[in-house]
Design an enzyme around this catalytic site. Structure first.
Site, PDB file in Angstrom:
ATOM      1  N   ASP A  47      -2.339  -1.198   7.084  1.00  0.00           N
ATOM      2  CA  ASP A  47      -2.244  -2.286   6.310  1.00  0.00           C
ATOM      3  C   ASP A  47      -3.616  -2.801   6.231  1.00  0.00           C
ATOM      4  OD1 ASP A  47      -1.349  -4.546   4.791  1.00  0.00           O
ATOM      5  OD2 ASP A  47      -0.380  -5.500   6.378  1.00  0.00           O
ATOM      6  N   ASP A 140      -2.607  -2.171  -0.769  1.00  0.00           N
ATOM      7  CA  ASP A 140      -3.179  -2.250   0.191  1.00  0.00           C
ATOM      8  C   ASP A 140      -2.306  -1.766   1.502  1.00  0.00           C
ATOM      9  OD1 ASP A 140      -1.652  -4.465   0.250  1.00  0.00           O
ATOM     10  OD2 ASP A 140      -3.148  -5.826   1.264  1.00  0.00           O
ATOM     11  N   GLU A 141      -1.156  -1.019   1.330  1.00  0.00           N
ATOM     12  CA  GLU A 141      -0.597  -0.995   2.652  1.00  0.00           C
ATOM     13  C   GLU A 141       0.129   0.591   2.036  1.00  0.00           C
ATOM     14  OE1 GLU A 141       2.549  -3.167   3.985  1.00  0.00           O
ATOM     15  OE2 GLU A 141       2.615  -4.129   1.810  1.00  0.00           O
TER      16      GLU A 141
END
EC number: 2.7.7.7
Length: 430
Positions: A47, A140-141
């Protein structure tokens, strides 16, 4: 360079930090990993830390020590904020006026989604160089499965992940946090334990004890309504679920009871699927003529919400977020998001979330396209749980289910809500 001993690793030099001490014996770094299962775990969740704000600080070094909020002006909400701003109590999805009350000196930056998407793609490329088993969850993860990569990378998955985090930081000047465990649920939980720039581990031996004292809301899919329902039954912590039989939870809470029973015991058999189902379901329409009037846009929004709802139901999925998409007459694309208290399949719930987003943007500008989408998709069993704070929700759900049955029998146009009855002017291709 020496080889790190099993169960010990320095995150900076990737050497053996020694069996004891707060700093690496080889390089002096305090960023050490020591865990009895370190060399046997291969499921990870990565993350990016305060992703949007981190990119803005990277691109403007003058902001490095400033509280930064990425969001949509005084009438909007916080998309994300840096860790300095979080010290003041600012959080994602907080109304902007509240965030600025808590942190009046914050630097507010409008989101630049194209820039963030480009950096997200660069992070994704580095992950795929590490393992082909990458399952993105958002920009973003992602989950990563590193089982079987030891020979390729000449080290354990933990060592490979530490190297990956260093590469991301060196090449892109942003940081990430990593959770390592033996399944997806616990890997994602672990990645939140040591932010920012963290690396946390949950092994098999400790999982039950670790989870026991945590609130039930830690379990993926347990929203506010289900938490309230569980609390009425005297269940507020995961340890209380660990004492219940799976069949009992199934009888009491329906299909979500299986997840409650298994996740509470640290059991999750989901694999990392790089070709998994779509991460969002959406519908949009382009107008024959540009539209500025909110009333017209609102009438077009409703049938799009119905279309997204229908697609969710057909796919047996529920969405945890609603996204509004608009394209101006100058071809600027605007996207606005809202996280829901509980996942939904209902057109009414999607519309109630999207309409305020549209009201904020319909300020006289002319638009040539409108769309609505549902993201953070999950199993339909989690959709639209009872809401004690909204007793009318059950009635709305029943009405919509009844309408669905009539449409299945008589056709889609057999019954409509009033807001969808007046045909909008300027409608076009979909």
């Amino acid at each position: 360079m020496t080889t790190a001993a099993p169960n010990r690793l320095c995150r900076d030099c990737l050497d053996d930090p020694g069996p004891a001490g707060n700093r690496c014996a080889a390089c002096g770094s305090p960023r050490l990993l020591r865990h009895p299962e370190l060399d046997r775990l291969s499921m990870a969740h990565l993350d990016c830390d305060a992703f949007y704000a981190a990119i803005e600080k990277r691109d403007n070094p003058a902001l490095r020590d400033e509280p930064v909020i990425v969001g949509g002006g005084k009438r909007g909400v916080v998309s994300t904020c840096c860790y300095v701003a979080r010290l003041y109590g600012v959080r994602s999805a907080m109304p902007m006026f509240k965030a600025l009350e808590l942190c009046p000196k914050a630097v507010v930056i409008p989101p630049d989604m194209a820039k963030y998407a480009q950096v997200g793609d660069e992070v994704r490329e580095l992950m795929l160089e590490t393992t082909p088993l990458v399952e993105p969850l958002s920009i973003d993860e992602a989950f990563l499965d590193l089982a079987g990569t030891e020979a390729l990378h000449h080290g354990s998955p933990a060592r490979t992940l530490a190297r990956l985090a260093a590469r991301i930081e060196e090449r892109l000047s942003i940081t990430v946090s990593i959770g390592l465990s033996y399944n997806k649920f616990l890997a994602k939980v672990a990645s939140d334990l040591d932010k920012p720039r963290g690396f946390a581990i949950i092994g098999r031996a400790e999982a039950m004890g670790f989870l026991a004292g945590k609130p039930v809301g830690l379990i993926w899919g347990v929203g506010k309504a289900l938490q309230q329902q569980l609390a009425k039954d005297g269940i507020t912590h995961i340890g209380q679920l660990q004492t219940r039989e799976e069949n009992d939870l199934l009888l009491r809470y329906g299909s979500i009871g299986r997840r409650l029973a298994r996740f509470a015991r640290g059991q999750d058999d989901r694999s990392v699927d790089p070709d998994g189902p779509a991460k969002s379901i959406s519908a949009e329409t382009t107008f024959n003529e540009d539209i500025a009037d909110f009333g017209q846009l609102d009438r077009i929004l409703w049938p799009l919400c119905e279309k997204v709802s229908r697609r969710l139901k057909q796919a047996e999925l529920a969405g945890g977020t609603v996204t509004l998409k608009l394209k101006t007459d100058e071809f600027q694309i605007l996207t606005r998001n809202r996280k829901l208290a509980d996942p939904t399949q209902l057109a009414e719930a999607i519309y109630r979330a999207a309409k305020p987003l549209l009201q904020r943007e319909a300020d006289g500008r002319h638009f040539r396209l409108i769309g609505v989408g549902s993201g953070d998709l999950m199993d339909a069993a989690l959709a639209d749980p009872p809401d004690l704070a909204d007793p009318d929700a059950a009635r709305r759900k029943t009405v919509e289910q009844t309408m669905d049955k009539l449409r299945d029998k008589l056709g889609r146009t057999a019954i409509r809500k009033g807001r969808g009855w007046v045909p909008p002017k300027g409608g076009g291709k979909t």
